[in-house]
Write a protein that holds these residues in place. Structure first.
Motif, PDB file in Angstrom:
ATOM      1  N   ALA A  59       0.857  -1.179   0.000  1.00 47.54           N
ATOM      2  CA  ALA A  59       0.000   0.000   0.000  1.00 47.54           C
ATOM      3  C   ALA A  59       0.896   1.232   0.000  1.00 47.54           C
ATOM      4  O   ALA A  59       1.626   1.463   0.978  1.00 47.54           O
ATOM      5  CB  ALA A  59      -0.912  -0.011   1.217  1.00 47.54           C
ATOM      6  N   PRO A  60       0.883   2.025  -1.071  1.00 50.92           N
ATOM      7  CA  PRO A  60       1.711   3.235  -1.090  1.00 50.92           C
ATOM      8  C   PRO A  60       1.503   4.114   0.143  1.00 50.92           C
ATOM      9  O   PRO A  60       2.438   4.782   0.595  1.00 50.92           O
ATOM     10  CB  PRO A  60       1.257   3.948  -2.370  1.00 50.92           C
ATOM     11  CG  PRO A  60       0.790   2.838  -3.268  1.00 50.92           C
ATOM     12  CD  PRO A  60       0.155   1.842  -2.337  1.00 50.92           C
ATOM     13  N   SER A  61       0.285   4.104   0.691  1.00 54.14           N
ATOM     14  CA  SER A  61       0.003   4.950   1.855  1.00 54.14           C
ATOM     15  C   SER A  61       0.888   4.592   3.045  1.00 54.14           C
ATOM     16  O   SER A  61       1.176   5.451   3.891  1.00 54.14           O
ATOM     17  CB  SER A  61      -1.470   4.837   2.250  1.00 54.14           C
ATOM     18  OG  SER A  61      -1.797   3.510   2.584  1.00 54.14           O
ATOM     19  N   GLU A  62       1.346   3.331   3.134  1.00 58.58           N
ATOM     20  CA  GLU A  62       2.209   2.948   4.251  1.00 58.58           C
ATOM     21  C   GLU A  62       3.520   3.727   4.214  1.00 58.58           C
ATOM     22  O   GLU A  62       4.029   4.163   5.257  1.00 58.58           O
ATOM     23  CB  GLU A  62       2.489   1.440   4.209  1.00 58.58           C
ATOM     24  CG  GLU A  62       1.257   0.577   4.441  1.00 58.58           C
ATOM     25  CD  GLU A  62       1.573  -0.904   4.364  1.00 58.58           C
ATOM     26  OE1 GLU A  62       2.771  -1.239   4.173  1.00 58.58           O
ATOM     27  OE2 GLU A  62       0.644  -1.720   4.482  1.00 58.58           O
ATOM     28  N   VAL A  63       4.072   3.882   3.013  1.00 56.10           N
ATOM     29  CA  VAL A  63       5.313   4.652   2.869  1.00 56.10           C
ATOM     30  C   VAL A  63       5.032   6.146   3.006  1.00 56.10           C
ATOM     31  O   VAL A  63       5.750   6.866   3.703  1.00 56.10           O
ATOM     32  CB  VAL A  63       5.978   4.352   1.511  1.00 56.10           C
ATOM     33  CG1 VAL A  63       7.220   5.230   1.311  1.00 56.10           C
ATOM     34  CG2 VAL A  63       6.356   2.879   1.404  1.00 56.10           C
TER      35      VAL A  63
END
Length: 311
Positions: A170-174
């Protein structure tokens, strides 16, 4: 009720060659702008990719504009072009608000130690997030041991985060982790903007990427692309020259019956059309310029200005 904060900052994306920087940034952006290749040292210049992100953390709710700076892999070679590439990475480390260092999970810890030593010696050390990339190559137990190897250096990084673009993430994690450390700031760029690069710069990189995809290991490193003409219209008309170091490489790039250069052009045109959303006419020529990667004037003509490099 607290107002939503705005945060904005530049994040230098760092790592050794072939660490997966460009692949990760394209995934975070949600589209392909940065050159990717399984071959090392494909990236030669800084490229700014602008990623919007909203969330909430201990500082409150926020809207963020994250300007990731894709940089060449950190390495040492004697060619002037390679020195230019290292200078691009060092300058990004110095100029940006923070860094994001990618360490492939299969790497020995010495690569990270060398990065810390280099940033200290060049006086460009910057607070950074440490991403363990390509973690799909390890099972959980091995991954935990790898993370433990970095623990003695935790005073140097803000956070450590394992990621795998291939396995899916999930890009949001980064983005959540990056946004946590961004400064409070108004946005610096229009909210519709995804890069500060000119279209012809991205087109050049897409043609170079096609060289990496269609040629052997040696030639892509001794080649580059010069956009001679770019005519906008209902059909974009692009005239470009592939620059080579040796006369013997010219026949390889053109290929029997011009089949190789045709493949290079077809793939590049397809990717350019996908980027622009319109039809493209692409004309490729080949020129041999002996020693282009070692001579400052020739490098500047192709787009690599070495004037501000330390001597």
């Amino acid at each position: 009720m607290r107002e939503t904060q705005t945060r904005c900052g530049f994040v230098a994306t760092l790592g050794r060659p072939n660490a997966g920087k460009s692949t990760l940034l394209n995934a975070l952006l949600g589209q392909k702008l940065s050159l990717t290749s399984h071959k090392a040292n494909a990236t030669r210049k800084q490229l700014n990719l602008i990623v919007p992100h909203s969330g909430a953390d201990e500082r409150g709710a926020y809207d963020a504009q994250i300007v990731f700076v894709d940089t060449p892999g950190i390495h040492h070679q004697e060619k002037l072009l390679n020195k230019y590439m290292l200078h691009q990475s060092l300058r990004a480390m110095s100029d940006c608000d923070m860094g994001m260092y990618l360490a492939p999970a299969s790497d020995e810890i010495r690569h990270y130690e060398e990065f810390l030593n280099l940033s200290r010696d060049k006086a460009v050390h910057k607070r950074h997030i440490l991403l363990l990339s390509k973690t799909d190559t390890l099972d959980n137990a091995t991954l935990m041991r790898k993370i433990a190897q970095y623990q003695p250096y935790q005073s140097h990084y803000l956070a450590l985060l394992p990621v795998s673009v291939r396995r899916g993430f999930a890009p949001s994690e980064v983005l959540d982790v990056v946004a946590r450390f961004l400064p409070d700031s108004a946005f610096l760029f229009d909210e519709e903007c995804v890069t500060t690069a000119q279209t012809r710069e991205i087109v050049k990189e897409l043609i170079r990427e096609s060289l990496f995809m269609n040629l052997s290991d040696e030639i892509p490193y001794e080649s580059d692309v010069l956009i001679q003409r770019y005519e906008e219209g209902e059909i974009e008309r692009i005239y470009a020259t592939i620059i080579l170091e040796k006369q013997s490489q010219k026949g390889v790039v053109i290929g029997a019956g011009a089949q190789t250069i045709k493949r290079i052009g077809i793939l590049a045109r397809k990717n350019i059309e996908s980027l622009l959303g319109k039809r493209v006419f692409l004309k490729l020529e080949v020129s041999v310029q002996k020693g282009w990667s070692k001579e400052e004037k020739k490098l500047k003509k192709i787009g690599y200005d070495c004037a501000d490099m330390p001597r």
